[in-house]
Motif scaffolding. Structure first.
Motif, short mmCIF file in Angstrom:
data_model
loop_
_atom_site.label_atom_id
_atom_site.label_comp_id
_atom_site.label_asym_id
_atom_site.label_seq_id
_atom_site.Cartn_x
_atom_site.Cartn_y
_atom_site.Cartn_z
N PRO A 98 0.82 -1.21 0.00
CA PRO A 98 0.00 0.00 0.00
C PRO A 98 0.85 1.25 0.00
CG PRO A 98 0.00 -1.03 2.15
CD PRO A 98 0.68 -1.99 1.21
N ARG B 251 1.24 5.57 0.65
CA ARG B 251 0.81 6.73 1.42
C ARG B 251 0.93 7.96 0.51
NH1 ARG B 251 -1.80 9.67 5.40
NH2 ARG B 251 -0.45 11.23 6.33
N PHE C 214 4.59 0.02 3.75
CA PHE C 214 3.83 0.86 2.84
C PHE C 214 4.82 1.56 1.92
CE2 PHE C 214 4.84 3.31 6.60
CZ PHE C 214 5.31 4.51 6.08
N TYR D 106 -0.48 1.30 10.21
CA TYR D 106 -1.36 2.37 9.79
C TYR D 106 -2.80 1.89 9.87
CZ TYR D 106 -0.78 -0.66 5.77
OH TYR D 106 -0.70 -1.77 4.97
N CYS E 99 -6.35 1.88 7.43
CA CYS E 99 -6.89 2.12 6.10
C CYS E 99 -8.23 2.85 6.21
CB CYS E 99 -7.07 0.82 5.33
SG CYS E 99 -5.52 0.10 4.76
N LYS E 100 -8.40 3.89 5.42
CA LYS E 100 -9.62 4.69 5.45
C LYS E 100 -10.30 4.67 4.09
CE LYS E 100 -9.84 6.59 9.62
NZ LYS E 100 -11.04 6.55 10.46
N GLY F 37 -8.79 2.78 0.34
CA GLY F 37 -7.71 2.26 1.18
C GLY F 37 -6.65 3.30 1.51
N TRP F 38 -7.06 4.57 1.64
CA TRP F 38 -6.12 5.63 1.99
C TRP F 38 -5.49 5.33 3.35
CZ3 TRP F 38 -6.82 9.47 5.93
CH2 TRP F 38 -5.80 10.43 5.96
N LEU F 39 -4.18 5.51 3.45
CA LEU F 39 -3.45 5.17 4.67
C LEU F 39 -3.41 6.35 5.62
CD1 LEU F 39 -0.40 3.21 3.21
CD2 LEU F 39 -2.74 2.43 3.65
N LYS G 46 -2.40 -6.71 3.90
CA LYS G 46 -1.43 -5.67 3.58
C LYS G 46 -0.09 -5.89 4.25
CE LYS G 46 -4.41 -3.37 1.11
NZ LYS G 46 -4.36 -3.37 -0.35
#
Length: 403
Positions: A153, A155, A312, A325, A327-328, A332-334, A356
């Protein structure tokens, strides 16, 4: 410089300076030499903090980087060793006055001095760069990191918090105080990111790293030193026949207090928002006053990432970073753990993380270790275990989980 040390090559570019591999002329011992340009009072203040903290630790702990000597550069080819316990008065005066002492020279003369200095040390191609607290490509040394997995993932760059930084166009300082040079022990394993991610996962190695970090932070807190920027980038590794020996380094953001007072740790409060966003505690994210317990949260993030090999990518880079982190959203925003916990103190962290993680995967931490990680990452600083109890807690949790 050439009478005392030889500079071989650049091995790292840090927050405000450049690190070289070098050798002691008389003995041939390999050392790391860090050049800190004295270009403005804000940077000088950080340098003096780092020097003071490193002198306090001296060579008293195997898991803290050792400072051999400090040199003050007063001209293009003029350096003088600083005596133990002494600080360069011109630099202290620069910090107190808020302007570099003696900086009234013409810009042409300053530029000429800088050019001569760079030519003398064969560093004409090097330029001190601005550094921020955002997650960004790691400082490179001669060790190449593995290519990251395509599923790692990322950032986004614009989500990171920035540290104070000097501008690109700043000129070097005055002739009398051009730079500080810190001569330190050399670590041949690179930083913790480079060392661990270039090797297959090994539970025993990971446990050793975690225990050593516990010992280092307990030692620092016992001396009254709060690091304030603990992260894998600031942990160096020495490779030995008995396994890795980790060294906490980079004390530019550290603060010192009285340490133990009548056998009780002095919990000094700080207010400056500083550190690296993925490792900052919730109270730091929120702009509240905080104590050395913010370091414990940073350790918790590192421990979780090391034990589960959680990584990440910074957007636009291919170098993995160890770090946990949240995930939002569907994309999947970190989000850094500290930021997420500041927004929602009741957030339930999923430990162990079941997705992840960077293959090949190590075994997930057991129940006791997961419970301890949740304590380290508590949104309430008082709920986190103090540094002097941490190693015993880690050993106990790992032992329980081994059964």
């Amino acid at each position: 410089m050439e009478e005392l040390y030889t500079l071989e090559k650049e091995v790292g570019r840090g927050s405000y300076g450049v690190v070289f591999e070098g050798h002691v002329v008389k003995t041939g011992q390999k050392v790391a030499i860090k050049r800190l340009p004295c270009s403005n009072p804000e940077c000088i203040e950080l340098y003096l903090q780092e020097l003071w903290a490193m002198r306090a630790t001296a060579k008293n702990h195997i898991n803290v980087i050792a400072l051999h000597s400090c040199l003050l550069q007063t001209g293009p080819r003029s350096l003088k060793p600083l005596k133990p316990g002494k600080l360069p008065l011109r630099l202290v005066e620069s910090v107190l006055k808020g302007s570099v002492v003696g900086a009234a020279q013409s810009q042409e003369r300053i530029h000429a001095q800088a050019t001569a200095m760079k030519r003398t040390y064969s560093l004409s191609r090097l330029q001190d760069r601005t550094n921020t607290v955002q997650v960004r490509p790691k400082l490179q040394d001669t060790t190449k990191s593995n290519a990251s997995d395509a599923t790692t993932p990322q950032r986004p760059q614009n989500q990171a918090r920035k540290r104070r930084a000097q501008s690109e166009g700043e000129q070097p300082g005055p002739l009398r105080c051009l730079a500080l040079w810190l001569v330190m022990e050399y670590c041949d394993g690179g930083d913790l990111n480079q060392y661990l991610l270039s090797r297959p996962p090994d539970a025993q190695r990971n446990h050793s790293v975690v225990r050593q970090l516990c010992r280092a932070v307990a030692f620092l807190h016992g001396l009254g030193i709060t690091h304030r920027d603990l992260k894998p980038d600031n942990v160096l590794v020495c490779v030995t026949s008995k396994g890795p020996v980790v060294k906490v380094a980079d004390f530019g953001l550290s603060k010192m207090s009285e340490g133990l007072v009548d056998g009780v740790e002095n919990m000094q409060h700080f207010s400056s928002t500083c550190g690296s966003d993925f490792y900052m505690a919730p109270e730091v994210w929120g702009g509240l006053t905080y104590t050395a317990q913010a370091d414990i949260f940073s350790l918790g993030v590192m421990f979780w990432a090391v034990l589960e090999r959680i990584t990440f990518l910074q957007e636009g880079t291919t170098q993995e970073q160890l770090g946990a982190y949240v995930c939002k959203g569907r994309s999947g925003w970190l989000m850094p753990l500290g930021e997420a916990l500041w927004e929602n103190a009741d957030l339930q962290l999923c430990i162990p993380m079941k997705f992840k993680r960077a293959p090949p995967l190590p075994p997930p931490p057991g129940p006791s270790t997961c419970t301890l990680l949740l304590e380290l990452l508590a949104s309430n600083p008082d709920a986190r275990p103090p540094a002097d109890q941490l190693e015993a807690r880690v050993r106990s949790a790992l032992k329980e989980d081994s059964h």
